[in-house]
Design a protein around this motif. Structure first.
Motif, PDB file in Angstrom:
ATOM      1  N   ASP A   1      11.386  25.158  34.043  1.00 39.92           N
ATOM      2  CA  ASP A   1      11.327  23.792  33.516  1.00 39.92           C
ATOM      3  C   ASP A   1      10.279  23.010  34.299  1.00 39.92           C
ATOM      4  OD1 ASP A   1      11.824  21.549  32.070  1.00 39.92           O
ATOM      5  OD2 ASP A   1      13.692  21.032  33.108  1.00 39.92           O
TER       6      ASP A   1
ATOM      7  N   PRO B   1       6.401  21.174  33.825  1.00 44.87           N
ATOM      8  CA  PRO B   1       5.420  20.751  32.820  1.00 44.87           C
ATOM      9  C   PRO B   1       4.048  21.389  33.035  1.00 44.87           C
ATOM     10  CG  PRO B   1       5.788  19.000  34.402  1.00 44.87           C
ATOM     11  CD  PRO B   1       6.804  20.064  34.708  1.00 44.87           C
TER      12      PRO B   1
ATOM     13  N   ARG C   1       6.574  20.056  24.444  1.00 43.77           N
ATOM     14  CA  ARG C   1       7.846  19.673  25.056  1.00 43.77           C
ATOM     15  C   ARG C   1       7.623  18.992  26.386  1.00 43.77           C
ATOM     16  NH1 ARG C   1      11.771  21.208  28.744  1.00 43.77           N
ATOM     17  NH2 ARG C   1      10.491  22.916  29.544  1.00 43.77           N
ATOM     18  N   SER C   2       6.745  19.596  27.235  1.00 45.79           N
ATOM     19  CA  SER C   2       6.588  19.093  28.593  1.00 45.79           C
ATOM     20  C   SER C   2       5.149  19.294  29.073  1.00 45.79           C
ATOM     21  CB  SER C   2       7.573  19.818  29.524  1.00 45.79           C
ATOM     22  OG  SER C   2       7.497  19.320  30.843  1.00 45.79           O
TER      23      SER C   2
ATOM     24  N   GLN D   1       2.320  16.961  31.383  1.00 44.33           N
ATOM     25  CA  GLN D   1       2.218  15.774  32.222  1.00 44.33           C
ATOM     26  C   GLN D   1       1.437  14.661  31.523  1.00 44.33           C
ATOM     27  OE1 GLN D   1       0.320  17.262  35.757  1.00 44.33           O
ATOM     28  NE2 GLN D   1       2.132  18.362  36.456  1.00 44.33           N
TER      29      GLN D   1
ATOM     30  N   PRO E   1       5.936  13.847  24.204  1.00 47.21           N
ATOM     31  CA  PRO E   1       6.355  15.020  23.431  1.00 47.21           C
ATOM     32  C   PRO E   1       6.149  14.792  21.939  1.00 47.21           C
ATOM     33  CG  PRO E   1       8.004  14.423  25.069  1.00 47.21           C
ATOM     34  CD  PRO E   1       7.028  13.287  25.012  1.00 47.21           C
TER      35      PRO E   1
ATOM     36  N   HIS F   1      13.604  18.792  19.838  1.00 39.99           N
ATOM     37  CA  HIS F   1      12.613  19.840  20.071  1.00 39.99           C
ATOM     38  C   HIS F   1      13.247  21.218  20.074  1.00 39.99           C
ATOM     39  CE1 HIS F   1       8.787  21.441  21.712  1.00 39.99           C
ATOM     40  NE2 HIS F   1       9.586  22.312  22.302  1.00 39.99           N
TER      41      HIS F   1
ATOM     42  N   LYS G   1      12.224  26.554  25.456  1.00 41.24           N
ATOM     43  CA  LYS G   1      12.142  26.170  26.864  1.00 41.24           C
ATOM     44  C   LYS G   1      10.715  26.208  27.396  1.00 41.24           C
ATOM     45  CE  LYS G   1      16.861  27.765  27.757  1.00 41.24           C
ATOM     46  NZ  LYS G   1      17.736  28.672  28.560  1.00 41.24           N
TER      47      LYS G   1
ATOM     48  N   ALA H   1       6.820  25.059  27.822  1.00 40.48           N
ATOM     49  CA  ALA H   1       6.228  23.724  27.868  1.00 40.48           C
ATOM     50  C   ALA H   1       5.606  23.351  26.527  1.00 40.48           C
ATOM     51  CB  ALA H   1       5.185  23.659  28.984  1.00 40.48           C
TER      52      ALA H   1
END
Length: 259
Positions: free
Chosen positions: A75, A77, A124-125, A127, A131, A158, A174, A176
């Motif tokens: 998890d 980014p 999703r992730s 920086q 999203p 998501h 899961k 990024a």
């Protein structure tokens, strides 16, 4: 029709024996105009930062030796620079092939330089990037190592969206980012008529390999998907399923280190 007959049809499709005969029947041969090289931009554009110093593994032999399909993601980014490099290395436009701009050159090969694809990113992730679903707009930065993203829409859930799009493969939710390659078939059909579909599948394979090698070069993991729900993908991205449809998907993200 039995399995043997069906398999024989598939084999004949792969062989492409009548390639040049079919090419002579194309819309290009008939003098019809070249289709657009990219989709029209209608949404908000975000410029990502330069990616020229983001590669962490430049040794090509090591890239080939370490590239694997990765299905477990931390998890953590991605940076905007990493996302920019991924997108450019898959579908960036380096230059127009000719003065009349009927074709472009990119980091991946394509039959006749037709490049019949669009590239979407389900973020999703990353920086500093909200999203949601984006489309890469490479014609905004021809010949430049810069990346422009068109915001398409938020994905309300998501994890549920990605899991449904990828036929229940929930591990990808899961990652990024999940990249979706769509096909705009007429870009290739215009030149190669019914011979084009075999070429476009070959070209999709070139894209997938670039994606995985680029992820490895960034110290990230990736996984390519042939199994996805066509209708759910097309509907979620907003494609009509005929003139543009989903063809391929790649998940990308940081993976646990193997000691």
């Amino acid at each position: 029709m039995g399995d043997k007959e069906t398999m024989q049809i598939g084999r004949q499709f792969m062989q492409g024996r009548a390639f040049y005969e079919m090419m002579s029947q194309s819309d290009q041969a008939k003098g019809l105009p070249n289709p657009p090289l990219g989709n029209e931009i209608t949404g908000e554009i975000t410029e990502l930062p330069s990616f020229e110093t983001v590669v962490t593994q430049p040794d090509y032999t090591t890239l080939l030796d370490t590239r694997r399909s990765e299905r477990v993601y931390n998890d953590v980014p991605m940076s905007q620079e990493q996302l920019a490099f991924m997108l450019w290395s898959i579908q960036g436009v380096q230059m127009y092939r000719a003065a009349n701009r009927i074709a472009v050159l990119r980091p991946v090969p394509s039959g006749g330089a037709r490049h019949a694809f669009e590239l979407y990113a389900a973020v999703r992730s990353v920086q500093g990037l909200r999203p949601g679903l984006y489309r890469y707009a490479p014609l905004q930065n021809v010949g430049e190592k810069r990346v422009s993203l068109e915001f398409i829409k938020p994905l309300e859930d998501h994890a549920a969206s990605i899991t449904a799009m990828l036929s229940g493969q929930s591990f990808a939710a899961k990652a990024a980012v999940v990249l979706f390659l769509s096909c705009v078939p007429y870009r290739c059909e215009w030149r190669y008529a019914s011979a084009s579909h075999r070429l476009m599948l070959m070209d999709a394979g070139h894209v997938g390999q670039n994606a995985m090698l680029s992820a490895t070069a960034l110290g990230l993991g990736s996984c390519c998907f042939a199994a996805f729900d066509q209708d759910v993908c097309d509907q979620t991205i907003g494609l009509d399923g005929t003139n543009e449809f989903t063809l391929y998907a790649v998940s990308v993200g940081e993976c646990p280190k193997v000691s």
